[in-house]
Design an enzyme around this catalytic site. Sequence first.
Site, PDB file in Angstrom:
ATOM      1  N   LYS A  22       0.746  -1.185  -0.081  1.00  0.00           N
ATOM      2  CA  LYS A  22      -0.074  -0.059  -0.021  1.00  0.00           C
ATOM      3  C   LYS A  22       0.840   1.245   0.059  1.00  0.00           C
ATOM      4  O   LYS A  22       0.473   2.205  -0.848  1.00  0.00           O
ATOM      5  CB  LYS A  22      -1.090   0.146   1.317  1.00  0.00           C
ATOM      6  CG  LYS A  22      -2.060  -0.826   1.118  1.00  0.00           C
ATOM      7  CD  LYS A  22      -2.967  -1.111   2.628  1.00  0.00           C
ATOM      8  CE  LYS A  22      -4.143  -2.194   2.351  1.00  0.00           C
ATOM      9  NZ  LYS A  22      -5.178  -1.630   1.583  1.00  0.00           N
ATOM     10  N   VAL A  46       9.140  -7.826  10.902  1.00  0.00           N
ATOM     11  CA  VAL A  46       8.170  -8.236  12.069  1.00  0.00           C
ATOM     12  C   VAL A  46       9.418  -8.558  13.148  1.00  0.00           C
ATOM     13  O   VAL A  46      10.321  -9.060  12.978  1.00  0.00           O
ATOM     14  CB  VAL A  46       7.559  -9.505  11.788  1.00  0.00           C
ATOM     15  CG1 VAL A  46       6.721 -10.037  13.234  1.00  0.00           C
ATOM     16  CG2 VAL A  46       6.292  -9.247  10.789  1.00  0.00           C
ATOM     17  N   LYS A 112      14.529  13.430  20.941  1.00  0.00           N
ATOM     18  CA  LYS A 112      14.798  12.723  22.261  1.00  0.00           C
ATOM     19  C   LYS A 112      16.039  13.644  22.673  1.00  0.00           C
ATOM     20  O   LYS A 112      16.789  13.926  21.954  1.00  0.00           O
ATOM     21  CB  LYS A 112      14.853  11.437  22.047  1.00  0.00           C
ATOM     22  CG  LYS A 112      13.691  10.825  21.937  1.00  0.00           C
ATOM     23  CD  LYS A 112      13.736   9.115  21.769  1.00  0.00           C
ATOM     24  CE  LYS A 112      12.475   8.476  21.630  1.00  0.00           C
ATOM     25  NZ  LYS A 112      12.795   6.980  21.659  1.00  0.00           N
ATOM     26  N   SER A 114      18.920  11.956  23.515  1.00  0.00           N
ATOM     27  CA  SER A 114      19.878  11.515  22.494  1.00  0.00           C
ATOM     28  C   SER A 114      20.167  12.106  21.245  1.00  0.00           C
ATOM     29  O   SER A 114      21.396  12.167  20.689  1.00  0.00           O
ATOM     30  CB  SER A 114      19.699  10.020  22.151  1.00  0.00           C
ATOM     31  OG  SER A 114      18.540   9.718  21.468  1.00  0.00           O
ATOM     32  N   GLU A 139       3.391  -0.102  14.051  1.00  0.00           N
ATOM     33  CA  GLU A 139       4.302   1.263  14.129  1.00  0.00           C
ATOM     34  C   GLU A 139       4.764   1.590  12.581  1.00  0.00           C
ATOM     35  O   GLU A 139       5.520   0.936  12.149  1.00  0.00           O
ATOM     36  CB  GLU A 139       5.292   1.081  15.077  1.00  0.00           C
ATOM     37  CG  GLU A 139       6.011   2.418  15.389  1.00  0.00           C
ATOM     38  CD  GLU A 139       6.950   2.563  16.477  1.00  0.00           C
ATOM     39  OE1 GLU A 139       6.817   3.115  17.595  1.00  0.00           O
ATOM     40  OE2 GLU A 139       7.989   1.788  16.168  1.00  0.00           O
ATOM     41  N   THR A 152      20.207   4.752  12.742  1.00  0.00           N
ATOM     42  CA  THR A 152      20.815   3.570  12.494  1.00  0.00           C
ATOM     43  C   THR A 152      22.182   3.278  12.960  1.00  0.00           C
ATOM     44  O   THR A 152      22.475   2.313  13.658  1.00  0.00           O
ATOM     45  CB  THR A 152      21.131   2.954  10.750  1.00  0.00           C
ATOM     46  OG1 THR A 152      19.691   3.410  10.316  1.00  0.00           O
ATOM     47  CG2 THR A 152      21.486   1.740  10.632  1.00  0.00           C
TER      48      THR A 152
END
Length: 217
Positions: A22, A46, A112, A114, A139, A152
């Site tokens: 989608k 997942v 945040k 960080s 999410e 990353t």
Amino acid sequence: MDKDWDTFLAPYDQAVRELKVKLRGIRKQYQEKNLHTPIEFVTGRVKPKESIITKANLRGISEERLEIEMQDIAGLRIMCQFVEDIYEVLDVLRKRKDMQVIQERDYITNQKKSGYRSYHLVIEFPVQLITGEKKILAEIQIRTLAMNFWATIEHSLNYKYQGDFPKELQERLQRSAEAAFLLDEEMSNIREEIQEAQHLFSHGRKADWRNKEDEDH
């Protein structure tokens, strides 16, 4: 947790696969209309069983409440070129009828400590199983390429240090987060120039391919 994990995770895997189709479909619609696409690319996964168990133990989530309290078992990331693209994607997703946005976390305006920046959505997405419809929480993280590069690297370092960064490294990470922010800001300032150049390049490349096809024939 004594659980049939394959059966439990199967609907999440289906949700991720369907959502990727989608979201990539949105990108294709922009391209077909010869418009700047706010979606650069989409990834999804997942959460592995081991990660689910670790997170559940840390947060005190019971097996019976996993589907309700763990919102990122199904996770997708949408990468954008510009910060402005993030908000365009948000507008598109909020209007869709095939998923429902149930929570938003703006880590761009409220980054945040960080230095992490991204926009998170929690959606409810219905998957069709042979036993009937099942609503899955997923999410969606929406970021620029610069935000994703920083996140990353930080994630890899966090895995190594388990969140307990040496002070000098933490300071460098915060400086690099600021640099990524400035890069996004500069790219936004020249966004129109970039998009015009990309548009010309795309048309030129299509013309090159058409000429190549004529030569081959």
